[in-house]
Each structure stands twice: as structure tokens, then as C-alpha cells.
Design an enzyme around this catalytic site. Structure first.
Site, short mmCIF file in Angstrom:
data_model
loop_
_atom_site.label_atom_id
_atom_site.label_comp_id
_atom_site.label_asym_id
_atom_site.label_seq_id
_atom_site.Cartn_x
_atom_site.Cartn_y
_atom_site.Cartn_z
N ASP A 157 0.89 -1.17 -0.08
CA ASP A 157 -0.03 -0.02 -0.06
C ASP A 157 0.85 1.35 -0.11
OD1 ASP A 157 1.16 -0.19 2.56
OD2 ASP A 157 -0.83 -0.86 3.51
N GLU A 185 -0.83 -8.96 -1.20
CA GLU A 185 -1.10 -8.52 0.09
C GLU A 185 -2.48 -7.56 -0.26
OE1 GLU A 185 1.71 -7.29 3.21
OE2 GLU A 185 0.56 -5.18 2.93
N GLU A 219 -1.84 4.98 3.39
CA GLU A 219 -1.98 3.80 2.90
C GLU A 219 -3.43 2.98 2.63
OE1 GLU A 219 -0.08 4.90 5.41
OE2 GLU A 219 2.04 4.55 4.71
N HIS A 258 7.51 4.35 12.61
CA HIS A 258 7.88 5.40 11.48
C HIS A 258 6.58 6.14 10.75
CE1 HIS A 258 6.37 2.70 8.55
NE2 HIS A 258 6.58 1.77 9.06
N ARG A 288 3.46 7.68 9.37
CA ARG A 288 2.96 9.36 9.26
C ARG A 288 2.16 9.64 10.24
NH1 ARG A 288 5.13 9.13 4.13
NH2 ARG A 288 5.46 11.09 3.18
N HIS A 324 14.22 4.05 11.68
CA HIS A 324 13.99 4.18 10.59
C HIS A 324 15.00 5.62 10.04
CE1 HIS A 324 11.53 5.64 6.83
NE2 HIS A 324 10.85 4.58 6.87
C1 UD1 Z 1 6.91 4.47 3.33
C2 UD1 Z 1 5.50 4.15 2.92
C3 UD1 Z 1 4.83 3.62 4.14
C4 UD1 Z 1 5.76 2.13 4.75
C5 UD1 Z 1 7.09 2.63 4.78
C6 UD1 Z 1 8.14 1.49 5.50
C7 UD1 Z 1 4.43 5.62 1.49
C8 UD1 Z 1 3.36 7.07 1.52
N1 UD1 Z 1 4.77 5.43 2.82
O1 UD1 Z 1 6.88 5.59 4.46
O2 UD1 Z 1 3.67 2.94 3.50
O3 UD1 Z 1 5.20 1.69 5.80
O4 UD1 Z 1 7.68 3.25 3.83
O5 UD1 Z 1 9.33 1.84 5.91
O6 UD1 Z 1 4.68 5.05 0.48
N2 UD1 Z 1 14.88 8.05 4.04
C9 UD1 Z 1 16.00 7.98 3.61
N3 UD1 Z 1 16.54 6.77 3.45
C10 UD1 Z 1 15.86 5.64 3.23
C11 UD1 Z 1 14.52 5.70 3.33
C12 UD1 Z 1 14.02 6.85 3.71
O7 UD1 Z 1 16.79 8.94 4.04
O8 UD1 Z 1 16.45 4.53 2.84
C13 UD1 Z 1 14.08 9.19 4.53
C14 UD1 Z 1 13.91 10.35 3.27
O9 UD1 Z 1 14.33 11.70 3.90
C15 UD1 Z 1 12.46 10.52 2.83
C16 UD1 Z 1 12.12 10.08 4.48
O10 UD1 Z 1 12.80 9.01 4.97
O11 UD1 Z 1 12.15 11.42 2.41
C17 UD1 Z 1 10.53 9.40 4.04
O12 UD1 Z 1 10.41 8.29 3.05
P1 UD1 Z 1 8.95 8.05 2.59
O13 UD1 Z 1 9.23 6.91 1.76
O14 UD1 Z 1 8.24 9.17 1.83
O15 UD1 Z 1 7.87 7.68 3.68
P2 UD1 Z 1 8.21 6.37 4.90
O16 UD1 Z 1 7.78 6.96 5.98
O17 UD1 Z 1 9.27 5.95 4.70
N1 UDP Z 2 12.60 -4.35 9.34
C1 UDP Z 2 14.02 -4.54 9.10
N2 UDP Z 2 14.68 -3.84 9.91
C2 UDP Z 2 14.19 -2.71 10.59
C3 UDP Z 2 12.72 -2.62 10.66
C4 UDP Z 2 12.14 -3.54 10.11
O1 UDP Z 2 14.36 -5.42 8.48
O2 UDP Z 2 15.07 -1.89 11.20
C5 UDP Z 2 11.70 -5.31 8.51
C6 UDP Z 2 10.67 -5.93 9.23
O3 UDP Z 2 11.09 -7.37 9.72
C7 UDP Z 2 9.35 -6.14 8.23
C8 UDP Z 2 9.78 -4.71 7.46
O4 UDP Z 2 10.73 -4.43 7.65
O5 UDP Z 2 9.62 -7.28 7.26
C9 UDP Z 2 8.82 -3.99 7.92
O6 UDP Z 2 9.02 -2.42 7.31
P1 UDP Z 2 8.66 -1.29 7.90
O7 UDP Z 2 8.17 -1.42 9.34
O8 UDP Z 2 9.57 -0.19 7.48
O9 UDP Z 2 7.13 -1.01 7.04
P2 UDP Z 2 5.72 -1.54 7.04
O10 UDP Z 2 5.57 -2.83 7.59
O11 UDP Z 2 5.05 -0.76 8.41
O12 UDP Z 2 5.21 -0.92 5.93
#
Ligand code: UD1
Ligand code: UDP
Length: 381
Positions: free
Chosen positions: A101, A123, A137, A208, A210, A241
Site C-alpha cells: 500500500d 497483499e 496507505e 515510523h 506518518r 527508520h
Molecule cells: C514509506 C511508505 C509506508 C511504509 C514505509 C516503510 C508511503 C507513502 N509510505 O513511508 O507505507 O510503511 O515506507 O518503511 O509510501 N529515508 C532515507 N533513506 C531511506 C528511506 C527513507 O533517507 O532509505 C528518508 C528520506 O528523507 C525520505 C523519508 O525518509 O524523504 C520518508 O520516506 P517515505 O518513503 O516518503 O516515507 P516512509 O515514512 O518511509
Molecule cells: N525491518 C527490518 N529492519 C528494521 C525494521 C524493520 O528489517 O530495522 C523489517 C521488518 O522485519 C518487516 C519490514 O522491515 O519485514 C517492515 O518494514 P517497515 O516497518 O518499514 O514498514 P511497514 O511494514 O510498516 O510498511
């Protein structure tokens, strides 16, 4: 259904959880001669995606590299639309696969539709019924649900949700969740713990979402600090995160506490080990709610609502919200009340049996007229 020589499948993904949950499908399809697999990543996450591409040995054919610090939902959407559009125009796959999602998943489905390319949703069918929880999501997955041609629902309930939205039953396959495939594969490669120090209990925490940015995140961190103060033999591990919004609050509120370890996000091997060896898991993650029941670990969920009610009903996951006092009370209860802890400790698996990716492969072959319809996943308790 159309008959084709080799089915050209394009998985499109961009974040950590999508990489983990897509990996088993990529491997199963790549090992089958019926398929040509072309991977496109948006890299909505950069480092956290690369970590998992390496771990699961997946090599993208297209990397759109869209991530920016502080990206908005509109930023991700517009950059992903543009990039995916070009790739689909060039490759014209027979099927696009998206997972979950995220905004990447939604845009992957949307642009596949623009190109009239069928889309499979892994999923499918998770719902809270509240369009702002989780945000965005819940809307992403509803929109994907209205676009997709093949719906791989992890559970019977997810299938029922889709049918309520008038998705035809013949398009829905109950496969289990591919996260269990990834987890079991990883677990089988982990060495047994040498000996767990039971006098020093570890609480594993991730946050993490939003909806939790700002005040809820502050309350979560303050609660953890209090718990550490009240239970000197407890250690709290918080793999952070990469989002600076999450890290800034974590450092400010918990950075200098002896019992609290703020660490970089570990790879899957290490994170699975952390889950396995933890006493308790406290999280707002979706994927962790699905993994912990297999490991028999109690989970407290830092959200108001969950789209994964199966483990809550099985009694191993509890949704507790983000109020500071409530978190302290619920965690303290599980640290002191053995009966309450034991009642949440049983290993159950409502989400999968490790064969979801095989069912998905068979469902795709079935769609192209090359196999029988797969049997539905039925959980055993
Ligand atoms: C995203 C997904 C969320 C999912 C989550 C898993 C959307 C809207 N959100 O949220 O559904 O649960 O990923 O973790 O699709 N960043 C880094 N390096 C990385 C990853 C992230 O620097 O490898 C930082 C960046 O500044 C980025 C911010 O995190 O702008 C947010 O990342 P983003 O993908 O927009 O949102 P998540 O909260 O990670
Ligand atoms: N995960 C990981 N390292 C971490 C946190 C999560 O490998 O530090 C794995 C976790 O086991 C799961 C997935 O990442 O399989 C979940 O990712 P996240 O919590 O970022 O996203 P969500 O599931 O909430 O979309």
C-alpha cells in the site's frame, strides 16, 4: 486468457517492506522457465531499499532513484508516475506486480492501467475502513484494489473485504502473506541463540508511521524512557527508520539513556534475530505485526487501528495507541504479570505458511491458461 510464449512480469517496488515481501515472488518466478522477470524499483527509499536488494540478491533492471530528503506524497507520486510511464512504454510487460500500500505500489498499478497492462496486487484486501488510518496507505490499497486484475489476498478476511467492494471472486486468490516466506527462509539460516540472558529482557521497538509523526512520536519516546527508568534490568533497542523526522525525536527524547540503544536499521538477518531474541515487541510497523506471531513474540501496536486483525483475535497482538501513560501501563503489565505475558506468547500463524509465493506463481500461470487454480491458504492453529 491470452496465451504467451514467456510471461514477461514486471515487479515494481520502492521501499523496505515491499522489497522483503516481493523477494520470495521474484525468486520463485525467476526460477521458472515460463517467466521473464524485469525488476523496476522507484527507490522511494534509497539506503533501506539497497540494503534489502543486496540481502535478497535482487538486481533491478530499472532504478528510478526518486527519493529526496523530506519528500512529500505529491513528490513521490509525480516522480514515480513519470519514471514508471517511460519504463512501461519501453518494456510492455504482460503483467505488472505491486505489493502492499505504498505510494510506489499505487502509482505502479495506476500507470499499468494507463498502459492497459494487467496488474497483480500482492497483499490485497487489507482494510481499516478509516481513510486516514493508516495515511495514506488505506486509500492507496483501496485504489490499487479497484485497478488490479489479480488480487493475492493474504487471508480469508482480506478476500471478504475485496468481495464487499465488488471485486469478482474469480480474481481473488488467498495465498498467505509472502512476508512469512521471507521470514522462514531467513530464520532457517540463523544460528540458534547461544543462550539468552533472561535476567536482562530486551524490548524491540520500531516506529515510523506518518500518523505518528510529531506529538505521538514524542509520547512513544517518553513512555520508553519511563519504562527504562522503572525497569533497570530492561534494555530497549530502537532501530531507527532513516527518516530524519523520526530520528530527530528519538535522539532528542531518548539519546542519552544507558538502557536505550538507538541504532541504524539492521539488515533482515539481524532484524529477524532481534525479533526472535526479544522479550517483547512494540511497534507501529505493518510487517512486524505479521512476522512476530510466527516467532511467538507478543506485540503491542502503537496505532489506533490495525488492518491486520487476525493476530489480535488470536490474542498475540494488542493495539494500544500512542498515549504515553497507556504505553507505560501495557508494557509494565507484560514485564510483571507472567500470566498476561504467557497468554500472548503462543506461536500462531494466521498470515501464511511460507508458500504464498508458490501460490502466487500458480495463480499467474492459471491467469495465462497454464495451470490449475491454486488451493487457498488455510491457517492451522
Ligand atoms: C514509506 C511508505 C509506508 C511504509 C514505509 C516503510 C508511503 C507513502 N509510505 O513511508 O507505507 O510503511 O515506507 O518503511 O509510501 N529515508 C532515507 N533513506 C531511506 C528511506 C527513507 O533517507 O532509505 C528518508 C528520506 O528523507 C525520505 C523519508 O525518509 O524523504 C520518508 O520516506 P517515505 O518513503 O516518503 O516515507 P516512509 O515514512 O518511509
Ligand atoms: N525491518 C527490518 N529492519 C528494521 C525494521 C524493520 O528489517 O530495522 C523489517 C521488518 O522485519 C518487516 C519490514 O522491515 O519485514 C517492515 O518494514 P517497515 O516497518 O518499514 O514498514 P511497514 O511494514 O510498516 O510498511
Amino acid at each position: 486468457m491470452p496465451k504467451v510464449e514467456k510471461i514477461k512480469v514486471m515487479p515494481i517496488f520502492g521501499t523496505r517492506p515491499e522489497a522483503i515481501k516481493m523477494a520470495p515472488v521474484v525468486h520463485v518466478l525467476s526460477a521458472d522457465e515460463h517467466f521473464e522477470v524485469i525488476i523496476t524499483v522507484t527507490a522511494q527509499h534509497r539506503e533501506m531499499l539497497d540494503q534489502f536488494l543486496r540481502f535478497f540478491e535482487m538486481k533491478p533492471n530499472y532504478d528510478l532513484n526518486i527519493m529526496r530528503e523530506g519528500q512529500t506524497l505529491a513528490d513521490i507520486t509525480s516522480r514515480a508516475v513519470e519514471g514508471i510511464d517511460k519504463v512501461l512504454q519501453k518494456e510492455k510487460p504482460n503483467l505488472v506486480l505491486v505489493q502492499g500500500d505504498t505510494t510506489t505500489a499505487f502509482v505502479g498499478a495506476l500507470v499499468a492501467y494507463y498502459h492497459k497492462i494487467p496488474c497483480g496486487h500482492i497483499e490485497a484486501g487489507l482494510r481499516t475502513g478509516d481513510k486516514f488510518a493508516p495515511f495514506p496507505e488505506e486509500i492507496n490499497r483501496r485504489l490499487i484494489g479497484s485497478i488490479a486484475d489479480l488480487h493475492f489476498a493474504p487471508t480469508k478476511r482480506a478476500k471478504a473485504n475485496l468481495m464487499q467492494e465488488n471485486v469478482g471472486e474469480e480474481k481473488i486468490f488467498v495465498t498467505g502473506n509472502t512476508v512469512v516466506d521471507a521470514l522462514l527462509w531467513t530464520l532457517s539460516r540463523l544460528p540458534e541463540p547461544s543462550s539468552l540472558d533472561q535476567s536482562r529482557r530486551t524490548i524491540l521497538v520500531t516506529a515510523h508511521r506518518r500518523e505518528n509523526w510529531g506529538e505521538p512520536m514524542k509520547q512513544i519516546c517518553r513512555a520508553l524512557r519511563k519504562i527504562a527508568d522503572n525497569f533497570p534490568n530492561t534494555r530497549i533497542i530502537f532501530p531507527m527508520h532513516k527518516n530524519p523526522i523520526v530520528r530527530e525525536v528519538a535522539f532528542r527524547e531518548m539519546g542519552n539513556h544507558q538502557q536505550i540503544e538507538l541504532c541504524e536499521p539492521p539488515d533482515y538477518f539481524e532484524f529477524v534475530r532481534m525479533m526472535r531474541d526479544a522479550y517483547l515487541i512494540v511497534t507501529d510497523s505493518g510487517g512486524v505485526q505479521e512476522e512476530a506471531p510466527t516467532l511467538g513474540k507478543p506485540v503491542l501496536v502503537l496505532r489506533e487501528k490495525t488492518e491486520r486483525p487476525e493476530a489480535v483475535e488470536a490474542g498475540v497482538v494488542k493495539v494500544i495507541g500512542t498515549d504515553e501513560e497507556r504505553i507505560v501501563a501495557e508494557v509494565s503489565n507484560l514485564l510483571t504479570n507472567e500470566l498476561a505475558y504467557k497468554s500472548m506468547q503462543k506461536p500462531v500463524n494466521p498470515y501464511g505458511d511460507g508458500k504464498a509465493s508458490l501460490r502466487i506463481k500458480q495463480a499467474i500461470l492459471h491467469h495465462f491458461g497454464l495451470a490449475e487454480r491454486p488451493e487457498d491458504f488455510v491457517p492451522k492453529f
